[in-house]
Scaffold this motif. Sequence first.
Motif, mmCIF file in Angstrom:
data_model
loop_
_atom_site.group_PDB
_atom_site.id
_atom_site.type_symbol
_atom_site.label_atom_id
_atom_site.label_comp_id
_atom_site.label_asym_id
_atom_site.label_seq_id
_atom_site.Cartn_x
_atom_site.Cartn_y
_atom_site.Cartn_z
ATOM 1 N N HIS A 23 0.830 -1.424 -0.141
ATOM 2 C CA HIS A 23 -0.056 -0.133 0.176
ATOM 3 C C HIS A 23 0.756 1.417 -0.039
ATOM 4 O O HIS A 23 1.952 1.214 0.318
ATOM 5 C CB HIS A 23 -1.019 0.020 1.367
ATOM 6 C CG HIS A 23 -1.875 -1.037 1.136
ATOM 7 N ND1 HIS A 23 -2.935 -1.206 0.528
ATOM 8 C CD2 HIS A 23 -1.985 -1.995 2.084
ATOM 9 C CE1 HIS A 23 -3.675 -2.527 0.723
ATOM 10 N NE2 HIS A 23 -2.970 -3.067 1.641
ATOM 11 N N ASP A 24 0.149 2.315 -0.402
ATOM 12 C CA ASP A 24 0.763 3.583 -0.176
ATOM 13 C C ASP A 24 -0.550 4.582 0.523
ATOM 14 O O ASP A 24 -1.392 4.144 0.433
ATOM 15 C CB ASP A 24 1.395 4.161 -1.281
ATOM 16 C CG ASP A 24 0.230 4.607 -2.619
ATOM 17 O OD1 ASP A 24 -0.644 4.419 -2.475
ATOM 18 O OD2 ASP A 24 1.023 4.554 -3.690
ATOM 19 N N THR A 25 -0.077 5.978 0.711
ATOM 20 C CA THR A 25 -1.166 6.900 1.161
ATOM 21 C C THR A 25 -0.882 8.175 0.191
ATOM 22 O O THR A 25 0.429 8.775 0.280
ATOM 23 C CB THR A 25 -0.954 7.075 2.653
ATOM 24 O OG1 THR A 25 -1.797 8.253 2.870
ATOM 25 C CG2 THR A 25 0.213 7.182 3.273
ATOM 26 N N VAL A 26 -1.669 8.455 -0.572
ATOM 27 C CA VAL A 26 -1.565 9.578 -1.536
ATOM 28 C C VAL A 26 -2.823 10.580 -1.464
ATOM 29 O O VAL A 26 -4.054 10.094 -1.690
ATOM 30 C CB VAL A 26 -1.340 9.059 -2.872
ATOM 31 C CG1 VAL A 26 -1.330 10.296 -3.861
ATOM 32 C CG2 VAL A 26 0.126 8.286 -3.108
ATOM 33 N N ALA A 27 -2.679 11.860 -1.232
ATOM 34 C CA ALA A 27 -3.546 12.804 -1.138
ATOM 35 C C ALA A 27 -4.218 13.159 -2.437
ATOM 36 O O ALA A 27 -3.369 13.031 -3.530
ATOM 37 C CB ALA A 27 -3.097 14.115 -0.608
ATOM 38 N N TYR A 28 -5.577 13.559 -2.623
ATOM 39 C CA TYR A 28 -6.124 13.992 -3.442
ATOM 40 C C TYR A 28 -5.925 15.379 -3.990
ATOM 41 O O TYR A 28 -6.407 16.125 -3.435
ATOM 42 C CB TYR A 28 -7.825 13.694 -3.595
ATOM 43 C CG TYR A 28 -8.333 12.178 -3.707
ATOM 44 C CD1 TYR A 28 -8.494 11.873 -5.119
ATOM 45 C CD2 TYR A 28 -8.933 11.650 -2.625
ATOM 46 C CE1 TYR A 28 -8.828 10.513 -5.291
ATOM 47 C CE2 TYR A 28 -9.286 10.389 -2.767
ATOM 48 C CZ TYR A 28 -9.324 9.849 -4.068
ATOM 49 O OH TYR A 28 -9.876 8.415 -4.265
ATOM 50 N N HIS A 29 -4.917 15.350 -5.063
ATOM 51 C CA HIS A 29 -4.544 16.828 -5.482
ATOM 52 C C HIS A 29 -3.753 16.762 -6.891
ATOM 53 O O HIS A 29 -3.367 15.552 -7.102
ATOM 54 C CB HIS A 29 -3.434 17.237 -4.313
ATOM 55 C CG HIS A 29 -3.104 18.770 -4.781
ATOM 56 N ND1 HIS A 29 -2.346 19.267 -5.645
ATOM 57 C CD2 HIS A 29 -3.537 19.875 -3.763
ATOM 58 C CE1 HIS A 29 -2.166 20.495 -5.540
ATOM 59 N NE2 HIS A 29 -3.113 21.111 -4.477
#
Length: 232
Positions: free
Chosen positions: A106-112
């Motif tokens: 997994h990763d964590t990526v902001a909606y932008h």
Amino acid sequence: MPNHTLTRRRTLSLTGSTITAGLAGCVTNGTDQLTNNGNTDEDETGASQDDSDGDHDHEVEHTLGHPEEHIEVRMESDDETHHFVPHAVHVELGGTVTWMLDSGVHDTVAYHPENASILPSASDQRIPDGTDPWASEIYDTEGESFEMTFEEEGIYDYTCTITGHGHRGGGHHGGHQSHESTGMVGRVIVGDPDLDPDEQPAMRPPSSELPEAARHELEQFNDQTRDALNDH
């Protein structure tokens, strides 16, 4: 949850203008793990406990409307389903969120829009104006973590970009759905933000460009956020 040795840990501070990053040494999580046996979509406090389809049970307890100084979010995979647990969290202004890999990749990526090169649907901005987005590394070893300190009040939506066998990207990869397409999205509420959609992009209806399962989760987040913060 058992203790794990952390092989990588990335720490960031999110402010209105800058993100500073660095590598930290091996540490253990200093917060207590809370459990709850509720299996409902949303409990009476507005906390997200489970998806409406009832296919999985996340034994966590976290109450929106009562921000905490530090919260751990687990990144999990179970067969063909993938989740951030808890899905939505509430931290104090200056509070910290640690994403800990529990299973899967997994990763964590902001909606932008700045993250559109690794997540095409990120062109739908869902973090406050004037704040810089984050995009973690890909984590594939249990116990790896990514930590952020939030210095700007607001609502921040994010997702996992992984597809197939640990690859990044939107849509499908090698016939496999992206984790976002299965509804692996999350939310961080910081402080006591204004819920006006003109002030908080995350409170706007999700774009039709997002996968259906992701849109469904984000719409639920908006309902839960309004219920929790309006009653607070």
